[in-house]
Write an enzyme that holds these catalytic residues in place. Structure first.
Site, PDB file in Angstrom:
ATOM      1  N   GLU A  79       0.822  -1.212   0.000  1.00  0.00           N
ATOM      2  CA  GLU A  79       0.000   0.000   0.000  1.00  0.00           C
ATOM      3  C   GLU A  79       0.858   1.265   0.000  1.00  0.00           C
ATOM      4  O   GLU A  79       1.805   1.393   0.775  1.00  0.00           O
ATOM      5  CB  GLU A  79      -0.930   0.010   1.226  1.00  0.00           C
ATOM      6  CG  GLU A  79      -1.893  -1.165   1.281  1.00  0.00           C
ATOM      7  CD  GLU A  79      -2.925  -1.165   0.156  1.00  0.00           C
ATOM      8  OE1 GLU A  79      -3.070  -0.132  -0.526  1.00  0.00           O
ATOM      9  OE2 GLU A  79      -3.580  -2.209  -0.037  1.00  0.00           O
ATOM     10  N   CYS A 142      -8.089  -1.464   8.087  1.00  0.00           N
ATOM     11  CA  CYS A 142      -6.701  -1.505   7.633  1.00  0.00           C
ATOM     12  C   CYS A 142      -6.186  -0.101   7.336  1.00  0.00           C
ATOM     13  O   CYS A 142      -5.089   0.272   7.745  1.00  0.00           O
ATOM     14  CB  CYS A 142      -6.563  -2.399   6.395  1.00  0.00           C
ATOM     15  SG  CYS A 142      -6.768  -4.138   6.812  1.00  0.00           S
ATOM     16  N   HIS A 164      -1.466  -5.615   2.257  1.00  0.00           N
ATOM     17  CA  HIS A 164      -2.659  -6.460   2.214  1.00  0.00           C
ATOM     18  C   HIS A 164      -2.265  -7.812   1.621  1.00  0.00           C
ATOM     19  O   HIS A 164      -1.544  -7.866   0.615  1.00  0.00           O
ATOM     20  CB  HIS A 164      -3.742  -5.826   1.333  1.00  0.00           C
ATOM     21  CG  HIS A 164      -4.757  -5.052   2.110  1.00  0.00           C
ATOM     22  ND1 HIS A 164      -4.964  -3.701   1.933  1.00  0.00           N
ATOM     23  CD2 HIS A 164      -5.632  -5.443   3.076  1.00  0.00           C
ATOM     24  CE1 HIS A 164      -5.929  -3.308   2.760  1.00  0.00           C
ATOM     25  NE2 HIS A 164      -6.346  -4.338   3.465  1.00  0.00           N
TER      26      HIS A 164
END
Ligand code: PCA
Length: 209
Positions: A79, A142, A164
């Site tokens: 991410e 998250c 993730h």
């Protein structure tokens, strides 16, 4: 160097969260010269951030890498951006539905991970592990954890990131209803996270030479 790895407890209809398994597997391990602490956070907005706040005030972590499950991917998603928003039609495990509140009141809209994402992606691919950079971690738990970590540690030059991961194969094998979903063996997921840690720490050493 001090490394904190966070995973999440199970949530929604998933009885196993591979991010929890990896945080537990890495807890107490040493990678390079770094000691790893692995913790598991509840999928509850308030409690997860409260727990994190305590952990982040314990010490200046050199690296905080948080992990979460995305059951809709067949790759490791590195991410890039954390957004200052909580919003999801799905309630957290306490039943709270967030509808656009900020993660940190008055915080910047977007914070950017300072992990070497391209290098990690390339190393994972060299190892035969599908990986790509992702530009949104969603707006559920998250993203909240990712944003909160960056908000706290970028200030003092710590490194922070979020990964993730897909479902793990061993769990899918037991749940026929999830056949057709993507998955990776838990050992591969663990290896991917270790590579991400190693690559980040190596880069840190090169920088300080
Ligand atoms: N994944 C969810 C929350 C907990 C987890 O493992 C998310 O992507 O926000």
């Amino acid at each position: 160097m001090n490394v904190l790895i966070t995973g999440f407890e199970k949530f929604s209809t998933f009885k196993v969260n591979p991010s929890e398994m990896i945080a537990r597997r890495l807890d107490g391990k040493t990678i390079g010269k770094s000691d790893i602490k692995g913790v598991v956070l509840p999928v509850i907005y308030e409690d997860a951030l409260e727990r994190l706040s305590l952990l982040l005030s314990e010490m200046r972590w050199d690296l905080v890498l948080s992990l979460g499950l995305n059951p809709n991917i067949g790759w490791i998603a590195l991410e890039r951006y954390a957004h200052n928003i909580k919003e999801s039609e799905v309630p957290d495990e306490r039943g709270v539905i967030a509808s656009g509140e900020e993660v940190v009141s008055g915080g910047e809209t977007v914070l950017i991970s300072n992990l070497p994402l391209e290098r990690i992606r390339d190393r994972l691919r060299e190892e035969g592990i599908p990986a790509r950079i992702s530009y949104s971690a969603g707006a559920y738990l998250c993203n909240s954890v990712f944003y909160y970590v960056l908000y706290k540690i970028l200030k003092y030059g710590g490194r922070g990131g979020f990964i993730h991961i897909p479902l793990n194969t061993e769990y899918v094998a037991r749940e026929v209803k999830y056949y057709g979903k993507c998955h990776m063996p838990i050992d591969t997921l663990q290896k991917a996270v270790e590579i991400a840690i190693e690559t980040t720490l190596q880069e840190g050493e090169e920088r300080s030479v």
